[in-house]
Design an enzyme around this catalytic site. Sequence first.
Site, mmCIF file in Angstrom:
data_model
loop_
_atom_site.group_PDB
_atom_site.id
_atom_site.type_symbol
_atom_site.label_atom_id
_atom_site.label_comp_id
_atom_site.label_asym_id
_atom_site.label_seq_id
_atom_site.Cartn_x
_atom_site.Cartn_y
_atom_site.Cartn_z
ATOM 1 N N ILE A 72 7.767 13.050 15.021
ATOM 2 C CA ILE A 72 7.897 11.872 16.168
ATOM 3 C C ILE A 72 9.510 11.294 16.396
ATOM 4 O O ILE A 72 9.953 10.830 17.198
ATOM 5 C CB ILE A 72 6.782 10.825 16.492
ATOM 6 C CG1 ILE A 72 6.644 10.144 17.847
ATOM 7 C CG2 ILE A 72 7.033 9.711 15.288
ATOM 8 C CD1 ILE A 72 5.666 9.443 18.015
ATOM 9 N N ASP A 128 4.528 5.581 9.853
ATOM 10 C CA ASP A 128 5.348 4.344 9.854
ATOM 11 C C ASP A 128 6.457 4.407 8.704
ATOM 12 O O ASP A 128 7.599 3.902 9.147
ATOM 13 C CB ASP A 128 4.325 3.383 9.127
ATOM 14 C CG ASP A 128 4.749 1.856 9.161
ATOM 15 O OD1 ASP A 128 3.999 0.882 8.779
ATOM 16 O OD2 ASP A 128 5.763 1.523 9.993
ATOM 17 N N GLY A 134 2.971 7.284 5.940
ATOM 18 C CA GLY A 134 2.462 8.185 7.041
ATOM 19 C C GLY A 134 3.974 8.022 7.875
ATOM 20 O O GLY A 134 4.895 8.203 7.620
ATOM 21 N N VAL A 172 -4.300 7.755 7.272
ATOM 22 C CA VAL A 172 -4.530 7.015 6.278
ATOM 23 C C VAL A 172 -5.835 6.149 6.660
ATOM 24 O O VAL A 172 -6.672 5.786 5.803
ATOM 25 C CB VAL A 172 -3.557 5.699 5.872
ATOM 26 C CG1 VAL A 172 -4.077 4.540 5.085
ATOM 27 C CG2 VAL A 172 -2.163 6.345 5.168
ATOM 28 N N TYR A 173 -5.900 5.666 7.999
ATOM 29 C CA TYR A 173 -7.039 4.969 8.474
ATOM 30 C C TYR A 173 -8.223 5.746 8.598
ATOM 31 O O TYR A 173 -9.209 5.264 9.191
ATOM 32 C CB TYR A 173 -6.709 4.167 9.596
ATOM 33 C CG TYR A 173 -5.853 2.872 9.272
ATOM 34 C CD1 TYR A 173 -5.476 2.529 8.007
ATOM 35 C CD2 TYR A 173 -5.124 1.876 10.213
ATOM 36 C CE1 TYR A 173 -4.935 1.421 7.802
ATOM 37 C CE2 TYR A 173 -4.412 1.002 9.860
ATOM 38 C CZ TYR A 173 -4.087 0.732 8.772
ATOM 39 O OH TYR A 173 -3.503 -0.520 8.058
ATOM 40 N N ASN A 201 0.785 -1.372 10.286
ATOM 41 C CA ASN A 201 -0.380 -2.135 9.747
ATOM 42 C C ASN A 201 -0.126 -3.614 10.277
ATOM 43 O O ASN A 201 0.868 -3.669 10.760
ATOM 44 C CB ASN A 201 -0.414 -1.833 8.287
ATOM 45 C CG ASN A 201 0.905 -2.177 7.591
ATOM 46 O OD1 ASN A 201 1.171 -3.537 7.984
ATOM 47 N ND2 ASN A 201 1.370 -1.360 6.849
#
Length: 170
Positions: free
Chosen positions: A11, A34, A32, A122-123, A24
Amino acid sequence: MTKVKVVLGDITKLKTDAIVNAANVALRGGGGVDGAIHRAAGTGLLEELIEKYPDGIVVGEAVPTFGHKLKAMYVIHTVGPRYYLGGVDHAKLLADAYRNSMRVANDLGCKSIAFPSISTGVYGYPIAEAAEIAVRTVQEEIAAGNELQEIVFCCFDHEAADCYKELLAS
Ligand code: APR
């Protein structure tokens, strides 16, 4: 007519007016997507986040920064739900993250936006469930009059891309 499309890739390389960051609540970077966005944008991104959002945001909320060294003019930081945490309405919070990101982009006058698959790393949100919520929420927001002309679902693997393509074809 708003174009909705699926791309496979990183992205941080996209030229849409805005790219969405799966952040977060602290808004201080992470792993990731982020981590990738912070690395590509440079340290100015973190400085802007600290200055503008010293207390972070809540799950489902979306806030903008500039893109700094990214090709995108803006980064819209949002936080998806952690799938394994009980006691919350995951589907609603995930939909909020997509809807609020689109509204922030619309208010900034963006014509195009790219989303990662929020919460599916991750989530731990299962991609099939998350993609269905993402596509439905984006379509509802377009029907509600959001003026974005191009929505890109930027997938980092073939499994995610196939999910979105199947949903958009149906
Ligand atoms: N471009 C596009 N998509 C990416 C990229 C990238 N460069 N890197 C990772 N992804 C994909 C992952 O494959 C996954 O499908 O983004 C999706 C979201 O995964 P995460 O980045 O782990 O985000 P999320 O599951 O929402 O968890 C957020 O992870 O990185 C930390 O700080 C972040 O604490 C927050 C949590």
